[in-house]
Design a protein around this motif. Structure first.
Motif, PDB file in Angstrom:
ATOM      1  N   ASN A  76       0.857  -1.189   0.000  1.00  0.00           N
ATOM      2  CA  ASN A  76       0.000   0.000   0.000  1.00  0.00           C
ATOM      3  C   ASN A  76       0.894   1.240   0.000  1.00  0.00           C
ATOM      4  OD1 ASN A  76      -2.076   1.847   0.265  1.00  0.00           O
ATOM      5  ND2 ASN A  76      -3.056   0.789   1.981  1.00  0.00           N
ATOM      6  N   LEU A  77       1.470   1.524  -1.144  1.00  0.00           N
ATOM      7  CA  LEU A  77       2.445   2.611  -1.265  1.00  0.00           C
ATOM      8  C   LEU A  77       2.146   3.430  -2.515  1.00  0.00           C
ATOM      9  CD1 LEU A  77       6.296   2.279  -0.802  1.00  0.00           C
ATOM     10  CD2 LEU A  77       5.360   3.595  -2.693  1.00  0.00           C
ATOM     11  N   PHE A  78       2.139   4.753  -2.361  1.00  0.00           N
ATOM     12  CA  PHE A  78       1.960   5.687  -3.471  1.00  0.00           C
ATOM     13  C   PHE A  78       3.153   6.636  -3.530  1.00  0.00           C
ATOM     14  CE2 PHE A  78      -2.278   4.448  -2.255  1.00  0.00           C
ATOM     15  CZ  PHE A  78      -3.033   4.453  -3.422  1.00  0.00           C
ATOM     16  N   CYS A  79       3.584   6.950  -4.722  1.00  0.00           N
ATOM     17  CA  CYS A  79       4.566   8.018  -4.916  1.00  0.00           C
ATOM     18  C   CYS A  79       4.519   8.450  -6.373  1.00  0.00           C
ATOM     19  CB  CYS A  79       5.984   7.572  -4.537  1.00  0.00           C
ATOM     20  SG  CYS A  79       6.665   6.283  -5.610  1.00  0.00           S
ATOM     21  N   ARG A  80       5.062   9.606  -6.659  1.00  0.00           N
ATOM     22  CA  ARG A  80       5.179  10.034  -8.043  1.00  0.00           C
ATOM     23  C   ARG A  80       6.279   9.217  -8.729  1.00  0.00           C
ATOM     24  NH1 ARG A  80       4.545  14.099  -4.625  1.00  0.00           N
ATOM     25  NH2 ARG A  80       2.688  15.438  -4.865  1.00  0.00           N
ATOM     26  N   ALA A  81       6.105   8.982 -10.014  1.00  0.00           N
ATOM     27  CA  ALA A  81       7.108   8.213 -10.746  1.00  0.00           C
ATOM     28  C   ALA A  81       8.475   8.880 -10.677  1.00  0.00           C
ATOM     29  CB  ALA A  81       6.669   8.049 -12.205  1.00  0.00           C
ATOM     30  N   ALA A  82       8.498  10.212 -10.756  1.00  0.00           N
ATOM     31  CA  ALA A  82       9.772  10.932 -10.683  1.00  0.00           C
ATOM     32  C   ALA A  82      10.451  10.726  -9.332  1.00  0.00           C
ATOM     33  CB  ALA A  82       9.541  12.427 -10.932  1.00  0.00           C
ATOM     34  N   THR A  83       9.648  10.670  -8.274  1.00  0.00           N
ATOM     35  CA  THR A  83      10.196  10.408  -6.940  1.00  0.00           C
ATOM     36  C   THR A  83      10.798   9.017  -6.874  1.00  0.00           C
ATOM     37  OG1 THR A  83       8.564  11.878  -5.912  1.00  0.00           O
ATOM     38  CG2 THR A  83       9.647  10.266  -4.472  1.00  0.00           C
ATOM     39  N   PHE A  84      10.057   8.047  -7.391  1.00  0.00           N
ATOM     40  CA  PHE A  84      10.538   6.656  -7.333  1.00  0.00           C
ATOM     41  C   PHE A  84      11.889   6.515  -8.004  1.00  0.00           C
ATOM     42  CE2 PHE A  84      10.923   2.355  -9.037  1.00  0.00           C
ATOM     43  CZ  PHE A  84      10.734   1.604  -7.878  1.00  0.00           C
ATOM     44  N   TRP A  85      12.015   7.059  -9.191  1.00  0.00           N
ATOM     45  CA  TRP A  85      13.272   6.865  -9.915  1.00  0.00           C
ATOM     46  C   TRP A  85      14.406   7.726  -9.363  1.00  0.00           C
ATOM     47  CZ3 TRP A  85      13.486   2.482 -11.866  1.00  0.00           C
ATOM     48  CH2 TRP A  85      12.376   1.900 -12.471  1.00  0.00           C
ATOM     49  N   ASP A  86      14.071   8.830  -8.696  1.00  0.00           N
ATOM     50  CA  ASP A  86      15.117   9.609  -8.025  1.00  0.00           C
ATOM     51  C   ASP A  86      15.644   8.848  -6.806  1.00  0.00           C
ATOM     52  OD1 ASP A  86      16.742  11.955  -7.567  1.00  0.00           O
ATOM     53  OD2 ASP A  86      15.419  12.397  -5.874  1.00  0.00           O
ATOM     54  N   VAL A  87      14.741   8.204  -6.072  1.00  0.00           N
ATOM     55  CA  VAL A  87      15.161   7.391  -4.914  1.00  0.00           C
ATOM     56  C   VAL A  87      15.903   6.161  -5.390  1.00  0.00           C
ATOM     57  CG1 VAL A  87      14.322   6.030  -2.950  1.00  0.00           C
ATOM     58  CG2 VAL A  87      13.276   8.250  -3.474  1.00  0.00           C
ATOM     59  N   GLY A  88      15.425   5.555  -6.466  1.00  0.00           N
ATOM     60  CA  GLY A  88      16.036   4.345  -6.997  1.00  0.00           C
ATOM     61  C   GLY A  88      15.146   3.134  -6.793  1.00  0.00           C
ATOM     62  N   ALA A  89      15.469   2.061  -7.480  1.00  0.00           N
ATOM     63  CA  ALA A  89      14.640   0.860  -7.481  1.00  0.00           C
ATOM     64  C   ALA A  89      14.655   0.166  -6.120  1.00  0.00           C
ATOM     65  CB  ALA A  89      15.137  -0.095  -8.562  1.00  0.00           C
ATOM     66  N   PHE A  90      13.678  -0.705  -5.914  1.00  0.00           N
ATOM     67  CA  PHE A  90      13.653  -1.556  -4.725  1.00  0.00           C
ATOM     68  C   PHE A  90      14.818  -2.524  -4.774  1.00  0.00           C
ATOM     69  CE2 PHE A  90       9.022  -0.602  -5.057  1.00  0.00           C
ATOM     70  CZ  PHE A  90       8.850  -0.024  -3.810  1.00  0.00           C
ATOM     71  N   ARG A  91      15.403  -2.779  -3.629  1.00  0.00           N
ATOM     72  CA  ARG A  91      16.444  -3.789  -3.522  1.00  0.00           C
ATOM     73  C   ARG A  91      15.810  -5.136  -3.209  1.00  0.00           C
ATOM     74  NH1 ARG A  91      20.870  -2.059   0.659  1.00  0.00           N
ATOM     75  NH2 ARG A  91      21.629  -4.111   0.026  1.00  0.00           N
TER      76      ARG A  91
END
Length: 285
Positions: free
Chosen positions: A149-164
């Motif tokens: 149950n997680l929401f974020c902007r696509a730009a935020t996700f890729w700035d943070v980086g992928a899930f490990r």
């Protein structure tokens, strides 16, 4: 919406049914991406279940994290909404989660534990109803949201980086996000239902995986083995305050249900404490 999946077609179909019922009514459109993690079933069988309700991507790298990453790569929307294939999002889930992003960067929504029958709960189900998926506490006290149950902007996700993978991916990703200055918030209205573990074997499988991932993250962060062993003691000691929580939990009914939940509480916390010690003494290479 990104839905990782592995060999669970019945629950996947129920999840897609729930996603079709989303009440997003502000003129925006959404897409559903099923990220299959190399299920041992033919692709055409998965497509038959999806039945036009989403797009399919097959992700070769093992793990829910890589599956979510594969779905995110295919996504075309400005917002990414993550849930799991065995979950049932409420009809207002997407609308509420997207709206919450107006005031923050990452949103964690409310989780509800689903049981097969309120009249015949197993000890594992009763235990999970009280203790599983307290996402409000995770967000406010521990600084992360579950990836179901997680929401974020696509730009935020890729700035943070992928899930490990191999570590507690939800904790690790959210820590990376907040360390970059992104704001995490909780949304009560963005509700997702998750089935309770039904028996002892399912409960042990869950906690073996979660504790091993937590230990991997502990080592990755350079924390000491002694600190991990202290956590083992805290897991065992938690039986006492949590026994009181069971005694007054409104989710449970009657002495028998509470007794089964208490027996499960004692057994799983002692099992986990021993497992913690084994992880510290015999760590995986």
């Amino acid at each position: 919406m990104i839905v990782p999946h592995y060999d669970d077609l019945q629950n996947l179909s129920a999840c897609l049914d729930a996603l079709e019922r989303q009440s997003l009514n502000d003129g925006k459109t959404f897409e559903v991406i099923v990220a299959d993690n190399c299920s041992p079933i033919a692709e055409h069988e998965i497509l038959e279940v999806i039945a036009g309700r989403g797009r399919l991507v097959r992700v070769e790298e093992r793990g829910a994290g890589p599956a979510r990453n594969g779905g995110a790569k295919l996504a075309q929307g400005e917002v990414l909404a993550f849930t799991d294939s065995d979950c049932i999002p409420d009809a207002a889930w997407l609308q509420q989660g997207v709206a919450a992003l107006a005031n923050c960067d990452v949103v964690g929504g409310r989780m509800e534990v689903l049981v097969g029958s309120e009249k015949s709960k197993s000890g594992a189900e009763a235990f999970e109803q009280v203790f599983a998926f307290d996402n409000e506490k995770y967000v406010h006290s521990h600084g992360f949201t579950v990836t179901a149950n997680l929401f974020c902007r696509a730009a935020t996700f890729w700035d943070v980086g992928a899930f490990r993978t191999g570590v507690s991916e939800d904790v690790e990703w959210c820590r990376r996000a907040t360390s970059k200055g992104y704001k995490l918030a909780y949304c009560q209205g963005a509700l997702v239902g998750h089935p309770a573990r039904r028996n002892w074997d399912e409960l042990v499988r869950k906690w073996r995986r979660l504790d091993e991932e937590s230990f991997a993250l502990h080592r990755d962060e350079g924390k000491s083995g002694l600190r991990w062993l202290l956590r083992a003691g805290m897991v065992a000691f938690s039986i006492f305050p949590h026994a009181f929580k069971l005694a007054i939990a409104p989710e449970l009914r009657g002495f028998g249900e509470r007794a089964r939940a208490f027996a499960t509480l004692v057994a799983i916390r002692l099992w986990r404490a021993i497992h913690y010690v084994r992880l510290a003494i015999l760590p995986k290479s």
